[in-house]
Design an enzyme around this catalytic site. Structure first.
Site, short mmCIF file in Angstrom:
data_model
loop_
_atom_site.label_atom_id
_atom_site.label_comp_id
_atom_site.label_asym_id
_atom_site.label_seq_id
_atom_site.Cartn_x
_atom_site.Cartn_y
_atom_site.Cartn_z
N GLY A 1 -0.54 -4.46 5.45
CA GLY A 1 -0.11 -5.49 4.52
C GLY A 1 -0.02 -6.83 5.20
O GLY A 1 -0.45 -6.99 6.35
N HIS A 2 0.53 -7.77 4.49
CA HIS A 2 0.65 -9.13 5.01
C HIS A 2 1.95 -9.70 4.48
O HIS A 2 2.32 -9.49 3.34
CB HIS A 2 -0.53 -9.97 4.48
N CYS B 1 -2.25 -19.79 7.86
CA CYS B 1 -1.71 -18.71 8.69
C CYS B 1 -0.42 -19.12 9.37
O CYS B 1 0.30 -18.28 9.90
CB CYS B 1 -2.74 -18.27 9.72
N ASP C 1 -6.83 -4.34 13.06
CA ASP C 1 -6.93 -5.50 12.17
C ASP C 1 -6.95 -5.10 10.70
O ASP C 1 -6.59 -5.87 9.82
CB ASP C 1 -8.21 -6.29 12.48
N LYS D 1 2.81 -17.34 8.23
CA LYS D 1 3.04 -15.90 8.44
C LYS D 1 4.45 -15.65 8.94
O LYS D 1 5.00 -16.45 9.69
CB LYS D 1 2.07 -15.40 9.53
N ASP E 1 -0.01 1.76 -12.63
CA ASP E 1 -1.39 1.65 -13.10
C ASP E 1 -2.19 2.89 -12.71
O ASP E 1 -3.02 3.38 -13.48
CB ASP E 1 -2.07 0.42 -12.47
#
Ligand SMILES: Cc1cc2nc3c(=O)[nH]c(=O)nc-3n(C[C@H](O)[C@H](O)[C@H](O)COP(=O)(O)OP(=O)(O)OC[C@H]3O[C@@H](n4cnc5c(N)ncnc54)[C@H](O)[C@@H]3O)c2cc1C
Length: 756
Positions: free
Chosen positions: A541-542, A418, A451, A421, A491
Site C-alpha cells: 500500500g501507500h 512524494c 517495490d 509520504k 464489491d
C-alpha cells in the site's frame, strides 16, 4: 470528524464515563486546549446518572432521562470516543489495554470507572444480581418485570446491603412492582420484600432520625428488615445468613460495599484495602504522577470519602484543572472535599428525605426539590453546542525541541508529490505489527518489502478487481479501519468472488511521528483484522500526509474462470424477490451525529452494522440461487437498484413498509440531517412512477441516502426468498428482509414503483 489546524502534541485519555468524566467533557467543550487530544474509552455509550437511578427503577423517569449520552457528549467536546472495555494498563509504555482492540497511547490518564460489586458470600457471584454494571442490572430488571407480569405466583425479592443505594433501590422496586400488579388487577402484596445487612442499623452513614424514618417506612410497607445479619451463602432460590437461617428468595439483588475493578491489581498502581486507586489531594495516583482517578474508584489517602455520585461530580472541575495543569507544566491544585454533604433519598413514590449531618427533612417538597436538582444536572448534557474550535497557532505546551520542530514542520506548508509520504520508519513499524494472512498465491507480499507485490492467479481462476476510498467520518481510527476494509470487500463479495489480496491507500494528517504512528497502527490494525478474517492478504500500500484521515483499498478477488458463479448486477429476473441484507440510513445518521442530534446507541448500531462483513451474506445469497447482486453504497438504495434494473431490462417494485432502516434514521432524515451526496442521489427520483403518491412517506429520503459498508441487494427466486431471509437471520444479518420484487418491463419510462 473535524480536522484541526494544530497538530496533536499530547494525549489525555479518560477511562470510564463516570460522573467526573461526563462533567469534565462538558467543560472541555467550552475551553479545549490547542494541541491536546482528549479520548474517552468507555464500555457503555450511555452512562447512568446515579441520583435519578432509583426513581427510574420506580418508573418516574425514562431510560433516556437518566442516562448521559457519552458518544454525543464526546462529539460535542471535540473528543474521540472509543467504545471499549479497558482491561489493564501498560504504564511503562503509557498505554491503555482494551478488550478486542489495539492499546491506546496516553500522556496523561484519568480513571473514573466506578466500583465493582464485592461479593462477600459464597454463591453470590453466581446467583445474586449485582446493581453494577447498571446496564446489566437494568436488563435483568426489565426481564424481572416481565416475569412478574407473566407469572401470577407469590414472589420473594431480597436486597443484600442496606446503605442508601440498597434501601432506595428496594423502595423503588417495590413501588414499581406493586403498581404493575395493581394495573393487572392482581394482589400488589403478592411480592414479599426483605433487606439484609451485617450492620446493626440501616443507612449507617446517616443520622438517627433518617434511619428511624426509613425503618418506619420499611415496616409500614411490609418489608422484612434483617439487621446484623451478614449473608454468607446464596443458592438459586434462597440465601443463608451468619446465624445459619435459610430464607427463600426468588431474586437476590446485591448492593453491598463495592470494591475496585480486579484489573487494577495488575497495574502496579497503589491500591487501598478494597482495591481502589490511592490518590493524593490532587486526585493524582500516589504511585504514578501521570495517572489521575476520580469518583468511586479513587481513594483519597488520609481522607477517604463516601462512595457517592455527588463526590464524583464535584471532583470533575479539580480533575480537569489538574489534567490541564499537568499538560501545561503548571502546579496542581488540591481538591477540598466537603465534610458534610446533602443526600436526597427517594422513598419510591413522589416523596424524599433530605439528610445532611445531623439535619433531616422529608415530604413531597423534598422530592420536587430533588427532581428539580436532578433534571437541571441532566439538562447540561442535552442539546449540546458544538465544541469551540481550539485556537490554532504555536501551542503553549512544554514540549521537547524535537517535538517542537516536528510540530512546526507539521503546521508549515507541506510538500506534495512524494514529499508527502508518511515517514518510511513509521510505516515500517506499523506494517510489521499487522496481522496478515499468508497465501500460496502471494509469493511477494507485505513481509518481503519489495517495490511491488506479486500475486498469482491460480489455474482455473479469473481476477475480480475493485477499489474504494473514503475520508474519515468517525473519530475512532480502529473502527474506521474495520469499516473501510469491509466497505472495499463488499464489491468483491457482491460479485460472488473470494477476496485474495488487498493494497491499501491511506492519508494521515501531519503531526508528531509518535501520533501519526499511533493513528496508522489503530486504523491499519482494524483493517488488517477484517482482511485476515476474510482470508485476504494485505500485500502492500501507500500512505501519505493529507489534511484528513482517509483510507481505501484496491481488492483483488478470485472467481472461477468460466464465470459461471459470477453474480452480475444485470441478472434481475421478473418474479424474483429483492432481498436486502442490512438496514439503510447510515448517511443521515452520521450527519445527525456530526450535528449532535443523534442518540449514541443509534450510532453504535449503525457502526456495528458497517463493521459486519458481507462475506457470509454473499454465500447465503448464492446458496439460495441469487440471479444478481450488488452492494448498496454511495448512490443509495434506489441508485444501486436502478443500476441493476436498467441493464436487466426489467421494472422493480419497492415495498417501503418492508424496507429495514436503522433506528433514528427516519427521525434524522425528517429533521433534515441529510448527507451532502443526497441531492445528487435524489435525482433518480424521476425513475419512481408513483412518487407523488408517496412523496410524504418518512422512508422516502432513505432511498437516496448514501450507505457506507451497506448491505447486499440481490434478486432471489421468489420460491427461495423466505428460506434465504431465514438463513440470513441465522447468520447474524438480523434485519435482512425481502424489500420488493422484480416486475416485467413496462412501457413506462419510470421503471420503479413504490408500495407502502
Ligand atoms: C441504587 C443506587 C442508588 C444510588 N443513588 C445515589 C444518589 O442518589 N446520589 C449519589 O450521590 N450517589 C448514589 N449512588 C452511588 C453512585 O451510584 C456512585 O457513587 C456513582 O455512580 C459513582 O460514580 P463514578 O463517576 O465513580 O462511576 P460510575 O457512575 O459507576 O461510572 C463508571 C463508568 O465507567 C465505565 N466503566 C467501568 N468499567 C470500565 C472499563 N473497564 N472500561 C471502560 N469503561 C468502564 C462504566 O460503563 C461507567 O460508564 C447510588 C448507587 C446505587 C447503587
Amino acid at each position: 470528524m473535524r480536522a484541526s489546524d494544530t497538530p496533536v502534541l499530547r494525549d489525555i485519555v479518560l477511562v470510564g464515563g463516570g460522573h467526573s468524566h461526563a462533567v469534565l467533557l462538558r467543560r472541555w467543550a467550552m475551553q479545549p486546549l490547542p494541541g491536546v487530544r482528549l479520548t474517552l474509552i468507555c464500555r457503555d455509550t450511555h452512562t447512568p446518572y446515579s441520583g435519578m437511578l432509583p426513581a427510574y427503577i420506580a418508573g418516574h423517569y425514562t431510560h433516556e432521562q437518566v442516562h448521559i449520552d457519552l458518544r454525543t457528549l464526546a462529539q460535542a467536546a471535540g473528543a474521540r470516543f472509543f467504545k471499549a472495555e479497558v482491561t489493564g494498563l501498560d504504564r511503562g509504555a503509557q498505554r491503555v489495554l482494551c478488550q478486542g482492540r489495539p492499546p491506546v497511547a496516553y500522556d496523561w490518564l484519568s480513571i473514573n470507572i466506578g466500583a465493582t460489586p464485592g461479593f462477600g458470600a459464597a454463591g453470590a457471584s453466581a446467583h445474586a444480581l449485582p446493581v453494577k454494571p447498571i446496564d446489566r442490572f437494568n436488563r435483568r430488571w426489565l426481564e424481572l418485570l416481565e416475569r412478574v407480569r407473566g407469572r401470577p405466583a407469590r414472589w420473594r425479592l431480597a436486597v443484600v446491603g442496606a446503605g442508601a443505594g440498597g434501601v432506595e433501590l428496594l423502595l423503588a422496586m417495590q413501588w414499581r412492582l406493586r403498581r404493575e400488579l395493581q394495573a393487572l388487577g392482581r394482589d400488589p402484596g403478592a411480592i414479599e420484600f426483605s433487606i439484609y445487612t451485617d450492620a446493626p442499623v440501616i443507612l449507617p452513614t446517616h443520622n438517627a432520625r433518617v434511619q428511624r424514618h426509613f425503618m418506619d417506612l420499611l415496616r409500614q410497607r411490609g418489608v422484612l428488615v434483617h439487621t446484623g445479619q451478614a449473608v454468607t451463602q446464596v443458592w438459586a432460590g434462597c440465601l443463608q445468613t451468619q446465624s445459619g437461617r435459610v430464607f427463600d428468595a426468588d431474586e437476590v439483588i446485591w448492593v453491598t460495599q463495592a470494591v475496585g475493578a480486579p484489573w487494577l491489581r495488575e497495574t502496579g498502581l497503589a491500591l487501598d484495602a478494597q482495591g481502589f486507586i490511592e490518590v493524593n489531594d490532587c486526585l493524582q495516583s500516589t504511585a504514578d504522577a501521570r495517572v489521575f482517578a476520580a469518583g468511586d474508584v479513587a481513594s483519597r489517602v488520609g481522607q477517604p470519602l463516601a462512595k457517592a455520585g455527588v463526590f464524583a461530580v464535584r471532583q470533575a472541575m479539580p480533575l480537569l484543572h489538574n489534567l490541564r495543569a499537568s499538560v501545561l507544566g503548571q502546579p496542581l491544585k488540591p481538591y477540598r472535599a466537603q465534610q458534610r454533604w446533602l443526600a436526597l433519598l427517594g422513598t419510591g413514590g413522589a416523596q424524599a428525605v433530605a439528610s445532611r449531618g445531623a439535619l433531616s427533612a422529608h415530604g413531597g417538597w423534598v422530592w420536587r426539590w430533588k427532581d428539580w436538582i436532578d433534571r437541571r444536572f441532566m439538562a447540561q448534557f442535552t442539546h449540546l453546542p458544538l465544541a469551540m474550535p481550539a485556537h490554532a497557532g504555536t501551542p503553549l505546551l512544554p514540549v521537547s525541541e524535537a517535538e517542537r520542530e516536528q510540530a512546526l514542520a507539521a503546521s508549515a506548508m507541506r510538500c506534495g508529490g512524494c514529499g508527502a509520504k508518511v515517514g518510511a520508519s513509521v510505516l515500517g513499524r506499523v506494517l510489521a505489527r499487522l496481522p496478515v494472512s499468508a497465501r500460496d498465491d502471494v509469493p511477494i507480499g507485505l513481509q518481503q518489502a519489495q517495490d511491488a507485490a506479486v500475486v498469482r492467479v491460480p489455474p482455473g481462476k479469473a481476477l475480480v478487481q475493485s477499489v474504494d476510498f473514503f475520508r474519515a467520518f468517525i473519530d475512532d481510527p480502529y473502527v474506521l479501519g474495520r469499516i473501510a476494509a469491509n466497505h472495499a470487500l463488499g464489491d468483491v463479495w457482491a460479485m460472488g468472488a473470494d477476496a485474495q489480496s488487498a493494497l491499501a491507500i491511506a492519508t494521515v494528517p501531519p503531526g508528531l511521528e509518535s501520533r501519526t504512528e499511533d493513528v496508522l497502527t489503530q486504523m491499519m490494525t482494524g483493517a488488517a483484522e477484517v482482511l485476515q478474517a476474510a482470508g485476504c492478504a494485505l500485500v502492500g500500500g501507500h500512505s501519505a500526509e493529507g489534511q484528513e484521515l482517509a483510507l481505501g483499498f484496491a481488492i483483488n478477488g478470485l472467481i472461477d474462470q468460466d464465470l459461471s458463479t459470477l453474480l452480475r448486477k444485470s441478472g434481475l429476473r421478473p418474479g424474483d424477490a429483492l432481498v436486502l441484507t442490512k438496514p439503510v440510513g447510515t448517511g443521515c445518521l452520521l450527519v445527525a451525529h456530526q450535528m449532535l442530534r443523534a442518540r449514541g446507541h443509534w450510532i453504535d448500531a449503525a457502526l456495528d452494522s458497517m463493521m459486519q462483513s458481507s462475506q457470509q451474506a454473499a454465500q447465503c445469497l448464492r446458496e439460495h440461487g441469487a440471479h444478481a447482486c450488488t452492494d448498496v453504497t454511495g448512490f443509495g438504495l434506489l441508485g444501486h437498484l436502478l443500476e441493476m434494473s436498467r441493464p436487466s431490462g426489467v421494472d422493480v417494485e419497492l415495498d417501503l413498509a418492508a424496507l429495514p432502516v436503522f433506528e433514528g434514521a427516519i427521525e434524522s432524515a425528517g429533521a433534515g440531517h441529510l448527507s451532502s451526496a443526497q441531492p445528487a442521489n435524489a435525482q433518480v427520483r424521476t425513475a419512481l412512477r408513483n412518487l407523488q403518491a408517496h412523496a410524504a412517506h418518512p422512508k422516502l429520503p432513505l432511498l437516496f441516502d448514501p450507505q457506507t459498508a451497506g448491505g447486499l441487494l440481490a434478486s432471489v427466486p421468489a420460491a427461495q426468498a423466505a428460506a434465504c431471509v431465514q438463513a440470513l437471520h441465522a447468520a447474524g444479518y438480523l434485519r435482512a428482509a425481502v424489500i420488493g420484487r422484480v416486475l416485467p418491463a413496462s412501457a413506462d419510462a419510470a421503471p420503479a414503483v413504490l408500495k407502502a
